[in-house]
Design a protein around this motif. Structure first.
Motif, PDB file in Angstrom:
ATOM      1  N   HIS A  41       0.797  -1.221   0.000  1.00  0.00           N
ATOM      2  CA  HIS A  41       0.000   0.000   0.000  1.00  0.00           C
ATOM      3  C   HIS A  41       0.831   1.273   0.000  1.00  0.00           C
ATOM      4  CE1 HIS A  41      -3.642  -2.189   0.236  1.00  0.00           C
ATOM      5  NE2 HIS A  41      -3.330  -2.753   1.364  1.00  0.00           N
ATOM      6  N   HIS A  42       2.096   1.185   0.211  1.00  0.00           N
ATOM      7  CA  HIS A  42       2.936   2.377   0.257  1.00  0.00           C
ATOM      8  C   HIS A  42       3.967   2.358  -0.856  1.00  0.00           C
ATOM      9  CE1 HIS A  42       1.072   3.747   3.920  1.00  0.00           C
ATOM     10  NE2 HIS A  42       1.265   2.579   4.458  1.00  0.00           N
ATOM     11  N   ALA A 117     -15.678   4.629   2.097  1.00  0.00           N
ATOM     12  CA  ALA A 117     -16.366   3.601   1.299  1.00  0.00           C
ATOM     13  C   ALA A 117     -16.475   4.025  -0.168  1.00  0.00           C
ATOM     14  CB  ALA A 117     -17.749   3.312   1.878  1.00  0.00           C
ATOM     15  N   LEU A 118     -16.805   5.279  -0.398  1.00  0.00           N
ATOM     16  CA  LEU A 118     -16.906   5.772  -1.774  1.00  0.00           C
ATOM     17  C   LEU A 118     -15.557   5.667  -2.485  1.00  0.00           C
ATOM     18  CD1 LEU A 118     -19.146   8.941  -1.225  1.00  0.00           C
ATOM     19  CD2 LEU A 118     -19.821   6.804  -2.325  1.00  0.00           C
ATOM     20  N   ALA A 119     -14.496   6.058  -1.804  1.00  0.00           N
ATOM     21  CA  ALA A 119     -13.159   5.992  -2.402  1.00  0.00           C
ATOM     22  C   ALA A 119     -12.699   4.555  -2.599  1.00  0.00           C
ATOM     23  CB  ALA A 119     -12.158   6.749  -1.511  1.00  0.00           C
ATOM     24  N   ALA A 120     -13.060   3.688  -1.667  1.00  0.00           N
ATOM     25  CA  ALA A 120     -12.588   2.305  -1.711  1.00  0.00           C
ATOM     26  C   ALA A 120     -13.307   1.458  -2.751  1.00  0.00           C
ATOM     27  CB  ALA A 120     -12.746   1.655  -0.335  1.00  0.00           C
ATOM     28  N   ASP A 121     -14.599   1.672  -2.923  1.00  0.00           N
ATOM     29  CA  ASP A 121     -15.410   0.706  -3.661  1.00  0.00           C
ATOM     30  C   ASP A 121     -16.017   1.167  -4.975  1.00  0.00           C
ATOM     31  OD1 ASP A 121     -15.017  -1.225  -1.709  1.00  0.00           O
ATOM     32  OD2 ASP A 121     -16.762  -0.599  -0.552  1.00  0.00           O
ATOM     33  N   THR A 122     -16.056   2.446  -5.240  1.00  0.00           N
ATOM     34  CA  THR A 122     -16.811   2.933  -6.398  1.00  0.00           C
ATOM     35  C   THR A 122     -16.365   2.316  -7.712  1.00  0.00           C
ATOM     36  OG1 THR A 122     -17.361   4.994  -5.266  1.00  0.00           O
ATOM     37  CG2 THR A 122     -17.546   4.981  -7.674  1.00  0.00           C
ATOM     38  N   VAL A 170      -8.284  -4.985 -12.032  1.00  0.00           N
ATOM     39  CA  VAL A 170      -8.601  -3.564 -11.819  1.00  0.00           C
ATOM     40  C   VAL A 170      -8.248  -3.177 -10.382  1.00  0.00           C
ATOM     41  CG1 VAL A 170     -10.475  -1.862 -11.712  1.00  0.00           C
ATOM     42  CG2 VAL A 170     -10.410  -3.535 -13.574  1.00  0.00           C
ATOM     43  N   ASN A 171      -8.653  -4.008  -9.424  1.00  0.00           N
ATOM     44  CA  ASN A 171      -8.339  -3.720  -8.021  1.00  0.00           C
ATOM     45  C   ASN A 171      -6.845  -3.806  -7.747  1.00  0.00           C
ATOM     46  OD1 ASN A 171     -10.831  -2.981  -6.985  1.00  0.00           O
ATOM     47  ND2 ASN A 171     -11.448  -5.090  -6.657  1.00  0.00           N
ATOM     48  N   ARG A 177      -1.540   1.652  -6.569  1.00  0.00           N
ATOM     49  CA  ARG A 177      -1.390   3.104  -6.654  1.00  0.00           C
ATOM     50  C   ARG A 177      -1.966   3.804  -5.428  1.00  0.00           C
ATOM     51  NH1 ARG A 177      -0.810   0.527 -10.740  1.00  0.00           N
ATOM     52  NH2 ARG A 177       0.319   1.172 -12.592  1.00  0.00           N
ATOM     53  N   GLY A 178      -2.247   3.015  -4.375  1.00  0.00           N
ATOM     54  CA  GLY A 178      -2.758   3.599  -3.140  1.00  0.00           C
ATOM     55  C   GLY A 178      -4.216   3.999  -3.204  1.00  0.00           C
ATOM     56  N   ARG A 179      -4.944   3.448  -4.159  1.00  0.00           N
ATOM     57  CA  ARG A 179      -6.363   3.782  -4.325  1.00  0.00           C
ATOM     58  C   ARG A 179      -7.213   2.542  -4.096  1.00  0.00           C
ATOM     59  NH1 ARG A 179      -5.020   7.430  -9.441  1.00  0.00           N
ATOM     60  NH2 ARG A 179      -4.507   9.315  -8.267  1.00  0.00           N
ATOM     61  N   GLY A 180      -8.520   2.683  -4.323  1.00  0.00           N
ATOM     62  CA  GLY A 180      -9.417   1.539  -4.137  1.00  0.00           C
ATOM     63  C   GLY A 180      -9.374   1.079  -2.693  1.00  0.00           C
ATOM     64  N   HIS A 181      -9.262  -0.209  -2.490  1.00  0.00           N
ATOM     65  CA  HIS A 181      -9.277  -0.763  -1.138  1.00  0.00           C
ATOM     66  C   HIS A 181      -8.054  -0.389  -0.316  1.00  0.00           C
ATOM     67  CE1 HIS A 181     -12.717  -3.332  -0.041  1.00  0.00           C
ATOM     68  NE2 HIS A 181     -13.029  -3.071  -1.301  1.00  0.00           N
ATOM     69  N   ALA A 182      -7.043   0.194  -0.933  1.00  0.00           N
ATOM     70  CA  ALA A 182      -5.879   0.662  -0.176  1.00  0.00           C
ATOM     71  C   ALA A 182      -6.285   1.730   0.837  1.00  0.00           C
ATOM     72  CB  ALA A 182      -4.805   1.191  -1.118  1.00  0.00           C
TER      73      ALA A 182
END
Length: 188
Positions: A41-42, A117-122, A170-171, A177-182
């Motif tokens: 994640h980093h 949640a919006l940032a992690a899962d959308t 995709v995930n 890149r530190g996005r999604g579930h990160a």
């Protein structure tokens, strides 16, 4: 994602320094196998295993909403378009709710938990829903099959499996890149 599923080899002193450097709470050090996840994640990339776990988490919420929406739509004889819209709406609701449940337990206020949640899962939910509903619409007769027909259930199950397979890479890309579930990681 469960931290115990990851294998790490960070020394306690290094871990404490890392915790201090990144501002994690003191109890965070109790999680085992934490260093691999920090690497992922980093900036160290993302493993297929981590991506699959994130996708499975997302798929759980999506599947609940998708199945419920399809069952309601088909069961009540709704138009195919209305059934798809209902399925998508419920997939987002349940997908976000599962993520929020975890971050709310970590003590985050509701509004902040919703942002996480919006940032992690959308993105993940969007991809899954495109595949899920695309398959259901594309399979001849699937949307018109009754709840007691095998075609309906096989199409729905196949759409969820395909959605999982398409969403894992995709995930993986997002997490790397530190996005999604990160973004959820800091709250476990």
């Amino acid at each position: 994602m469960e931290h115990s599923a990851h294998q790490g080899h960070e020394q306690p002193a290094q871990h404490a320094h890392h915790e201090q450097q990144h501002g994690h709470h003191p109890d965070h050090a109790q999680h085992t196998g934490h260093s691999e996840q920090h690497t992922q994640h980093h900036g160290g990339g993302s493993s297929w295993r981590t991506a699959a776990q994130a996708t499975l988490h997302c798929l759980t919420g999506c599947a609940i909403g998708e199945v419920l929406g399809q069952v309601i739509g088909v069961g009540f004889g709704l138009h195919n378009g209305a059934t798809v819209v209902l399925s998508i709406a419920l997939a987002f609701v349940f997908g976000y709710a599962l993520t929020m449940r975890g971050v709310l337990k970590a003590g985050l206020p509701f509004r902040e938990a919703l942002k996480v949640a919006l940032a992690a899962d959308t993105v993940s939910i969007i991809v899954m829903e495109l595949i899920d509903n695309g398959v259901m619409v594309a399979v001849p007769g699937a949307m018109d099959a009754g709840l007691g027909q095998l075609l309906f259930w096989l199409s729905l199950a196949g759409s969820l499996v395909l959605a999982f397979l398409v969403t894992v890479p995709v995930n993986r890309w997002l997490i790397g890149r530190g996005r999604g579930h990160a973004v959820v990681h800091a709250y476990h």
